[in-house]
Design an enzyme around this catalytic site. Structure first.
Site: not given
Ligand code: GLC
Ligand code: CA
Length: 557
Positions: A21, A23, A25, A29, A98, A201, A258, A330-331
């Site tokens: 981060d 800035n 907040d 970013d 993405d 995605d 994915e 991230h999932d």
């Molecule tokens: C993919 C992404 C996930 C998102 C889902 C819907 O699985 O990795 O984070 O919630 O698609 O877009």
């Molecule tokens: Ca920020």
């Protein structure tokens, strides 16, 4: 196989809200990413994938896009994005964004226009359908985040729109050629700006079985998993071929999908010289034990089962293409907490995990913080969890009769928020991620596990990752590590990874003893006396006998 520019590279996923981060907040970013590019370069990263930074209401953390041509103000501006592209270019790095085109946000102007005018052209950008005669939705499929895939259009009696994810993420109608053309235009606009490609995605979902037929219910909610339909839907390949030819091909772009639910035998259609994509992620261990019942019902998997599953993936891919190999994203929860037995959840184990990931055939895709050995966060209340998916799975577990405590424990094994806590840069307040309170809590272990401390410590997980990346790029071994075959041995030995990577010039051997006891094995071949990497200082080998300490991993030549 044709050689491609990305084959020997190392990739890294940035989850921008939690990376850095700049800035103050409390939210990461684009300027934060720019400031940390040298850190990534120094680690040896070539390609970065940035999770969505487009304009979004953040119902699903940016995977609900309201404007594909704009940067959300929380992340910065288009000028920041352009600067990021320039700064990466200066460092010979590549950026992937993405691509979320199965659905958009309900705030996207297309959807707003579709709602406003039932007779207008935008109506056909989405799936609007009448419900059943009894007033029920058109069919009984469950959305990924819970509840029906059909949401009633406000102000109507029996008209619904389709959403595979949350109701704020209406699915785009890929059957409509105008929609497809607009998506390709948007992709080319970004590629022309200097993107190297996309991570794509939820792409299998773009093809629906338009009969919208019911399937037998599989939970008390009376609904059924949407996978039933995905298994039946035919023809996703036509869309994917068209997309490839209209976008990736002319740009020599890198694309990684994915893609769950690929049908048996269809892998060669997806990757390889003539595949729809450059690569797809190997999610084989992510989906181990998955059941229609929900997360709470997923059994824990053993080290040997995970190993055999990864071996199977390697065999399935063979040498016609490359997987992107991961231990987390991230999932998913943190790999160090998920794939290591409790006694191995230390630096030895984390380095072992790194070896088994980086030495398989395929493109290694690090996730932010993995290189530090970041672990799951000890959440002790569902209120601490922001993730829409975890919250739904928690409700599902309660519905199935688990107590609130049991439900929390069982869903926390898989919560997506473990990976989304802020990156641990140093031991100062908020882990050096931000000057202010971050949007999601910092993992309390940040004083021990952080980048600054690990830069100073020659034995840290971070330094080990650097050495591993350097080995992958060392001209003496690169060809074998990138293109060599993958050949498991000693498979009868539980908890042991043992495999050759072989090319015409060379044979490397990887051994990883993923258990809390010493193990002695006899190698089938002579040689392998040169240690290229070792997570211990000791190395015990006499003739063909080799003894491995608990969680020891070695790479031999
Ligand atoms: C993919 C992404 C996930 C998102 C889902 C819907 O699985 O990795 O984070 O919630 O698609 O877009
Ligand atoms: Ca920020």
């Amino acid at each position: 196989m044709k050689k491609e520019w990305w084959h020997g590279k190392v990739a890294y996923q940035i989850y921008p809200k939690s990376f850095y981060d700049a800035n103050g907040d409390g939210i990461g970013d684009l300027r934060g990413i720019i400031e940390k590019l040298d850190y990534l370069k120094n680690l040896g990263v070539d390609i970065i994938w940035i999770s969505p930074v487009y304009r979004s209401p953040f119902v699903d953390q940016g995977y609900d896009i309201a404007d594909y041509y704009d940067i959300d103000p929380v992340f910065g501006t288009m000028a920041d994005m352009e600067e990021l592209l320039e700064e990466t270019k200066k460092r010979d790095m590549y950026v992937l964004m993405d691509l979320v085109v199965n659905h958009c946000s309900d705030q996207h102007e297309w959807f707003q226009k579709a709602l406003a005018d039932p007779e207008g052209e935008y109506r056909d950008y989405f799936y609007f359908r009448e419900g059943k005669e009894n007033g029920e939705p058109p069919c009984n499929w469950r959305s990924y985040f819970g509840g029906s895939v059909w949401e009633k259009v406000p102000g109507t009696d029996n008209t619904y729109y389709f959403h595979a994810f949350s109701k704020e993420q209406p699915d785009l109608n890929w059957e409509n050629p105008v929609v497809r053309r607009k998506i390709y235009e948007m992709m080319n606009w970004w590629l022309d700006k200097g993107l190297a490609g996309f991570r794509i995605d939820a792409i299998i979902n773009i093809k629906k079985d338009l009969r919208f037929a019911d399937f037998p219910a599989d939970r008390p909610d009376g609904l059924c998993s949407i996978s039933n339909m995905l298994r039946q839907a035919q023809g996703v390949g036509d869309f994917l071929t068209e997309m490839r030819d209209a976008t990736f091909r002319p740009h020599h772009a890198f694309s990684v999908a994915e893609a769950f639910d690929i049908k048996d035998g269809e892998m060669p259609l997806f990757v390889g010289d003539e595949g729809y994509f450059s690569s797809i992620f190997d999610f084989s261990t992510e989906i181990l034990g998955h059941t229609e019942k929900g997360w709470y019902a997923i059994p824990d998997s053993s080290v040997t089962l995970v190993r055999d599953t990864l071996y199977e993936s390697q065999a399935q891919m063979g040498d016609h293409g490359f997987f992107c190999n991961i231990v987390e994203n991230h999932d998913e929860p943190r790999g160090a907490s998920r794939y290591l037995p409790p006694e191995g959840q230390n630096d030895y184990g984390k380095k072992l995990l790194a070896v088994t990931m980086f030495m398989r055939r395929g493109l290694p895709f690090l996730y932010q913080g993995q290189e530090l050995g970041m672990t799951n966060c000890p959440f002790d209340s569902i209120e601490q969890i922001d993730d829409i998916f975890t919250r739904d799975e928690y409700r599902t577990a309660l519905d199935a009769g688990l107590s609130p405590r049991e439900a929390l424990q069982s869903v926390c094994r898989f919560s997506r928020d473990h990976a989304r806590t802020p990156m641990q840069w140093d031991g100062s307040a908020h882990a050096g991620f931000s000057r202010n309170t971050p949007w999601l809590q910092v993992n309390p272990n940040f004083r021990e596990i952080n980048a600054a401390a690990e830069e100073r410590d020659p034995d840290s997980v971070l330094q080990f990752y650097k050495a591993l990346i350097a080995l992958r790029k060392n001209p003496l071994y690169a060809d074998t590590i990138v293109y060599g075959s993958f050949e498991p041995i000693l498979r009868e030995e539980d908890n042991l990874y043992a495999f050759y990577r072989r090319s015409h010039q060379q044979s490397l051997l990887v051994l990883a003893n993923c258990q809390n006891r010493e193990l002695t094995v006899t190698l089938p071949e002579e040689g392998y006396d040169t240690v290229l990497l070792n997570n211990y200082k000791v190395f015990q080998k006499t003739g063909r006998k080799i003894s491995l300490l608990p969680f020891q991993a070695v790479i031999l030549a």
